[in-house]
Design an enzyme around this catalytic site. Structure first.
Site, mmCIF file in Angstrom:
data_model
loop_
_atom_site.group_PDB
_atom_site.id
_atom_site.type_symbol
_atom_site.label_atom_id
_atom_site.label_comp_id
_atom_site.label_asym_id
_atom_site.label_seq_id
_atom_site.Cartn_x
_atom_site.Cartn_y
_atom_site.Cartn_z
ATOM 1 N N CYS A 81 49.358 54.536 9.987
ATOM 2 C CA CYS A 81 50.496 54.752 10.877
ATOM 3 C C CYS A 81 50.209 54.316 12.313
ATOM 4 C CB CYS A 81 50.925 56.216 10.855
ATOM 5 S SG CYS A 81 49.584 57.382 11.142
ATOM 6 N N HIS A 86 54.169 57.946 17.235
ATOM 7 C CA HIS A 86 52.935 57.431 17.825
ATOM 8 C C HIS A 86 53.289 56.418 18.920
ATOM 9 C CE1 HIS A 86 50.816 59.493 14.800
ATOM 10 N NE2 HIS A 86 50.353 58.516 14.069
#
Lengths: 372, 372, 372, 372
Positions: free
Chosen positions: B168, B264
């Protein structure tokens, strides 16, 4: 030894309150004069900060306002005559400036104090790029106090002068850079990404709506400061008495605001010149680094300016910001860089080491050198 | 068109639940088989996740478990015979793997499914560096599905195969890199500093004690993944049918955990080769970037894979992570770099774009190409 | 049916922006007039909120400003003539007031709009205790719209009127109270402790310094509102056309600000009169509760005004605030009280159900009843 | 005076580490024996906690492990013979128990230590409802040490005994209740809503996914403890030597977990008996309250057990938890209650006053009375 009487300008703001708190039992200095905006003038200091005291019980164990400071009457910081009266009365040998005004106002007000004979140790950014004003980190460029006589001469000032403190964002990497430089390792370039605490924005500062479950990848003006200020601090005074900025390292800074109350963290990748230290050498240099404040045992000096942590997951702001009276820089994750030479994480307490505590340490340096 | 019946391995974990949620009204796929650890086996899916449902009412508006999935009986993921029975019964054409076990166990279990004729679209890191397993970002390396026939031949597999999804942490910069590369701009080096959400650590994941008023400048194994995985994704398949990793860009990653639930963020400084685009050109390339998933209107494809924000203070995780079904990468602060050529901030939703949503998009690609 | 053209006063603030967002695809209403402070007047709405858009990509999946609203020119809210021009031009049948000014200013400004013939559905607290202004929760006291003709008569108003929305802090328990009352269970007393999101304070609102790793057990004026407003909502209109407040329940409120972005939570202990329902009966009454907005299928009405959760640890703000378009109240932990009769936890989304969404639902009620 | 050698059972957990930290410079006690699970046994204490030290640099200024404790070899807490060897060798006069095991295991293990002649001051809940075990808050029920000879007689124990510390959730209101009771004001009923820090759940404790931008209105078993434990503490020992619990006040507790690292806050509404103090009287009673630990100047005793704050918005956990060595209870918002008689907010540091610090204060009481 009787203590040196000091004034705090902007005494009711967040950094001003931190000055009051940190100076409450200082062995050399005693707060005997407080000034702020006209709104607070005439009130006792205790009254003036009622309902907006930010520091009780936190901040490295410091808390509260001593009775003597609480009873001081707040003066109008714009009214220089009050400070001069206090000076005559032996209640204001020099001032810490934590003024929160327009930059231009601060600039001329600090000059007025200095011209009138009151030395100014400033937290504001107004004079950071004034050519003859030293921007001090006591462990790094204590010799920049040599600018004071030059500044006085330039300005025709007698006893007054202005020195400034750099921005809080650079504290977590500038001292480590200096420690390497003085061991003969040139640093060519670095990329730094900071994760900065909300207290760096003052009060009220960052709205909580903007920071809960969030971060903001932008702080106005901060990247420019983070890239330029180290070059002045690492500069040298030439034979004409002019401070020449260092030309290296080139710095690229990404500054982020994160949901942390206190403590700025920096992730740094850096490139050395031809001579490159090993990782172990870097750790050794940082662990052993000491400078004038340590050698002379200044009261606010951390025992070690740089604390090296070996754990994989340190430094962390809540756990490391208060290290050594919140005056040490904690570094960790010192490892090779896949793009440059080494990488590390640095952390310092932004309102203590990076603001009021750093200012007090500068004043201790000035006293040691006989300027105050 | 009747829907393709799919299974979810590791269906009760955080990513597994996200698969169930995102597939609840999918036009092509329908969850008809769920498997997890032995502990959950035999329970209805609704029972198995009772008291540990993580997603209700959040996650880009998706919520709840459909009745039909809630009633499915959870099977033991280790018992391949159950999946084969389901396959025979027309209830499991392929599986999404969100297994949470030891890496070696996952590796062999996924191979067993594939060998038995059940294609595996995996979220796990186990097979990311398996040479003949494609690591897919559907907008970037959709042609890597060419590895599937090679993999089958290598392994003697008939219908099964394994493809994987990258970590990710790289989602917020790999697609932007690719968009520049395919316009002919070489990228030599980059330094990236990530600020990653706690959901990336799964559940229970990061203890709250470690993250309140804090951040952790370390995530085990994450920097290595962030530096290496883009090179495989950007690699090309040579005439011998071997995927050759790209040799550039060199990446230096600093990975940090911050107090953010989802999303993120990455701060990137990058250096181009001899040919350098202007800032305006970079913005144009990213704004206009479209790829196969957009051209073919895959159901989970964002309209624009890269959203360019012009505001000084964006992207921000809470405000931008859900952009375009949480499947777009949002970039901002595109500006010149003082050390390299350009700098920017990228952001993507780690459990949707970076995990379950990305896996579903890969499956849509595989269906489009006739592999499932 | 062509849509009813509406105006939003205070359109650039946090609640104002939420109105714009929630009305962006409304089947009955269309925003065709926006007004704010003089500072924003003359700019396009898109320009006026640039750099202070609070809601992109969050808020129950709603995002962005439609093109048509973005192009509207913001008028000065204090300049009633602009609104009247718009009304004449068929661009402003009524207004939502999300004004942020001094209470007295809001009071007279809203009266001026109403007197001039423009109905006002207000989010402000200014007229909550105006005797002839209904304070509406559409599921609870929809019959209080009977005050509108009385108000018009009292004031000599023709078409205009003012209705208000209660404070966000009471939304999570007032509807549950009403559901019990209308089943014949008197409620004598209750003690409620709220944990309120920062968005309730508007923008910039709560400084992040005050809320990171912290909570504030005080919100100015909030406890009084939380104790008094339910009594007006539960009041009845007597034969003289006067709204008589309910005399019960007696409420003791403790209001706390916590580090949550959206969603107010309330812990309630309550005492019934002589007739006391069982816990199961309470759950049944709440689960089955429906009212006029549900029966008439108002566009913004939640399918169920009260959602009962059986899990031990629900409701939770991040997981439940968005339930049913963020318009439902979620209750849980319904259990016997050791001091009174029952205890429970209620939760509602403060800026949607408790502010803009609640206001829109009131407007839908008013349209249904023919007042707009 | 040479220091009393003490042992800490469960020394590597969060509370265990806090004991080590708080005892590091204690004038009466010295940690000379540490025990934990078999996993840690045989390692030095420094090794055993490496990578899981929770407290560095935080926790009221306390930090680090002294060298002497760091070098101690951790023993298996289940192996009583080790503790007896240490006792014989003069290295373990009594133990603090911060064991983290199944309740039944703790119960029998603590009994085994006591039976073998080693007094146990326990943080665990295992023996809180053991009839002859005193549950001590040193300022409140110091006379309950009278149970020790009774317990010894009941059990046939010679030198050993068990005393326990109550749950951390009740610390912020039980001392204030006692101060009022001993001035003759009966308290009939109270409703309390707590907002508790994550450190109360130990480590790893609450997953960060569950608490970022969120709160959890449930803590397993906590409400029962909060309602019952004060009644034992306020109980009295009758002529048969039996501790009879107080029958009042009836308490209704709502316990919530909030995103705060340390510091439990309680909102309390309470009802007096016939005799009711004024608000001013309550403030006076609390401000002036002192008890045996203050009179005898126990080293860990706060100067004032109850600090009364007059500001509208205090106490707050981050700002007040560390008051007076984190051992004081801070109360504020003392005001009339609209349902009962008075309302207030109380706050105490849950891992210091509410855990390790409270245990140490109990041990100081026991030494003062000659039991250790």
């Amino acid at each position: 030894m009787s203590k040196i009487p000091v004034g705090v300008l902007g005494a009711t703001g967040m950094v001003g309150q931190m000055y009051i708190s940190l100076l409450s039992n200082h062995p050399w200095f005693e707060v005997t004069y407080v000034a702020a905006s006209l709104r607070s003038a005439g009130k006792s200091y205790a009254q003036a900060v009622e309902g907006r005291r930010h520091l009780d019980g936190s901040a490295a164990g410091k808390s509260g306002i001593g009775d003597s400071v609480g009873k001081l009457i707040v003066e109008d910081a714009n009214d220089l005559s009050k400070a001069l009266d206090a000076q005559k009365a032996g209640r204001c040998s020099f001032v810490f400036s934590a003024l929160e005004m327009e930059k231009d106002q601060i600039k001329s007000l600090e000059e007025a104090y200095a011209a009138a004979g009151i030395p100014v140790v400033s937290n504001a950014s107004a004079h950071r790029w004034t050519a003859d004003a030293a921007m001090l980190i006591a462990e790094v460029n204590h010799h920049h106090t040599d600018l004071i006589p030059i500044q006085r001469k330039n300005r025709g000032w007698d006893k007054g002068f202005i020195v400034v403190k750099p921005n809080c964002s650079i504290q977590s990497y500038t001292t480590p850079l200096w420690a390497l430089l003085q061991k003969g390792y040139e640093i060519k370039r670095l990329v730094v990404s900071t994760m900065q605490a909300v207290s760096g924005a003052g009060y009220p500062g960052v709205p909580s709506w903007d920071i809960i479950d969030n971060l903001v990848p932008y702080i106005g003006g901060e990247e420019e400061k983070s890239e330029m200020e180290p070059l002045k601090i690492l500069g040298s005074i030439n034979q004409e008495g002019v401070l020449v900025n260092a030309s290296e390292p080139k710095i690229s800074a990404h500054c982020n605001r994160v949901p942390v109350s206190d403590g700025h963290t920096a992730c740094v990748s850096l490139e050395f010149g031809a001579k490159k230290p090993s990782i172990e050498e870097v750790k050794k240099i940082w662990s052993e680094f000491k400078s004038l404040p340590q050698e002379q045992h200044f009261p606010s000096a951390p025992e070690r300016p740089i604390i090296v942590r070996e754990e994989a997951n340190r430094p962390q702001p809540r756990k490391d910001r208060d290290a050594d009276k919140a005056m040490a820089v904690t570094v960790g994750r010192i490892r090779p860089c896949t793009v440059f030479d080494i990488r590390f994480v640095g952390l310092s307490h932004n309102t203590i080491r990076g603001a009021a505590g750093g200012g007090i340490l500068s004043a201790e340096l000035l006293k040691h050198k006989g300027f105050i």
